[in-house]
Design a protein around this motif. Structure first.
Motif, short mmCIF file in Angstrom:
data_model
loop_
_atom_site.label_atom_id
_atom_site.label_comp_id
_atom_site.label_asym_id
_atom_site.label_seq_id
_atom_site.Cartn_x
_atom_site.Cartn_y
_atom_site.Cartn_z
N THR A 76 0.81 -1.22 0.00
CA THR A 76 0.00 0.00 0.00
C THR A 76 0.84 1.27 0.00
O THR A 76 0.52 2.21 -0.73
CB THR A 76 -0.96 -0.02 1.20
OG1 THR A 76 -1.84 -1.14 1.06
CG2 THR A 76 -1.79 1.25 1.27
N LEU A 79 1.91 2.10 -3.54
CA LEU A 79 0.82 2.58 -4.39
C LEU A 79 0.41 4.00 -4.01
O LEU A 79 0.16 4.84 -4.89
CB LEU A 79 -0.37 1.63 -4.26
CG LEU A 79 -0.13 0.21 -4.77
CD1 LEU A 79 -1.30 -0.70 -4.41
CD2 LEU A 79 0.11 0.20 -6.27
N GLN A 165 -5.07 -2.70 -3.53
CA GLN A 165 -3.89 -3.51 -3.87
C GLN A 165 -4.29 -4.97 -3.93
O GLN A 165 -5.04 -5.47 -3.10
CB GLN A 165 -2.73 -3.22 -2.92
CG GLN A 165 -2.92 -3.59 -1.49
CD GLN A 165 -2.36 -4.97 -1.16
OE1 GLN A 165 -1.79 -5.63 -2.01
NE2 GLN A 165 -2.56 -5.38 0.06
N ASP A 183 -3.90 -3.38 -9.13
CA ASP A 183 -3.43 -2.36 -8.21
C ASP A 183 -3.83 -0.99 -8.74
O ASP A 183 -3.72 -0.71 -9.96
CB ASP A 183 -1.91 -2.42 -8.08
CG ASP A 183 -1.45 -3.70 -7.38
OD1 ASP A 183 -2.18 -4.20 -6.53
OD2 ASP A 183 -0.35 -4.19 -7.71
#
Length: 293
Positions: A76, A79, A165, A183
């Motif tokens: 995470t 991202l 994700q 994602d």
């Protein structure tokens, strides 16, 4: 430790929205969807796999093994960082005073906390925390919490970061609203111009109670971004354009529907069927030839 309600500031702004409340205003957004969705995977890490096996035994599930090892494994924080990069540099006077992360799928790696990453990456010292355990409605709750902090604390800028994700060490939903196929992350920088006015155009609750307010707000909307939970809901015909979220993006799908949207008022909504709760919110989008970028 966080308070359940934002502390009231002694110096609240004097600006106020129209009678009946105000809505947040989107300043700009950043979108991040990795091109290599299949990803290269990672070499096996026995020490990490042992942690996963131990947790699986505690909760009566199993580790996916090679399926997880060969998944993209983008945590995470990575991202969220991609969405911040896409948002672009923020000058000190653009920096949010509160940043909230929202997600449905838990992270598989905890060496870096995403809220700490946000605070490190953003100018100033914003309050940063995460909202989860709200199903696909986590971003709606996160936005409302962020606005309440802004409304009570004399703040005018907030950041909403939404992440999906796809890599999980344990079996997860293969279909339905909670299934993650890729994602994705979005960072939305918003302004709160309402001062102490109540936030308008929002609602959350059982569908039969929340639908009338959603329909009323849609009457004034130029855009309706509908989550997958509303695909079969009758009677949702907005005055403007409707965009449906892409399946497989439980959290980011409905927000990604704003990308390239024209300026004006937009309503976003989704219905979490498992929780039997419907949420919606209203945003004012920036005008410009390219729409929301």
């Amino acid at each position: 430790m966080f308070r359940t309600a934002a502390p009231r500031s002694g110096a609240l702004p004097t600006t106020a929205g129209p009678a009946g409340g105000a809505v947040p205003r989107l300043l700009r957004a950043g979108w991040y969807t990795p091109v290599d969705q299949d990803g290269p995977g990672r070499a096996p890490r026995p020490e990490v796999e042992e942690v996963h096996r131990h947790a699986a035994e505690l909760y009566g599930t199993r580790v996916l093994g090679e399926e997880f090892t060969h998944s993209p494994q983008r945590p995470t924080p990575r991202l969220a960082a991609g969405a911040l990069d896409a948002l672009g540099p923020l000058a000190p006077d653009e920096a949010p005073q509160v940043a909230v992360l929202a997600y449905t799928t838990p992270d598989f790696e905890h060496t870096t906390l995403t809220a700490s990453l946000l605070q490190h990456r953003l100018p100033g010292e914003p309050l940063c925390f995460a909202v989860s355990d709200q199903g696909v409605l986590s971003p709606f709750t996160a936005l409302r919490v962020a606005v309440e902090y802004a409304r009570r604390s004399a703040w005018t800028r907030l950041l909403l970061v939404v992440v999906d994700q796809s890599s999980q060490p344990y079996p997860g939903p293969a279909s339905g609203q909670y299934a993650v196929r890729q994602d994705s992350a979005a960072a939305l920088l918003l302004a709160w111009d309402g001062g102490t006015s109540p936030v308008a155009g929002t609602g959350q609750g059982p569908a039969e109670r929340a639908l009338p307010a959603l329909r009323a707000d849609l009457a004034q909307a130029r855009l309706f971004a509908a989550g997958t939970g509303l695909a079969s809901t009758p009677g949702l015909a907005p005055a403007g354009t409707r965009r449906d979220a892409e399946p497989g993006l439980p959290c980011t799908g409905v927000w990604s529907a704003l990308r390239g949207a024209p300026g004006g008022r937009a309503v976003l909504a989704d219905h979490d069927h498992e929780l039997d709760r419907l949420a919606h919110c209203t945003l004012d989008l920036p005008t410009g030839k390219d729409g929301v970028r």
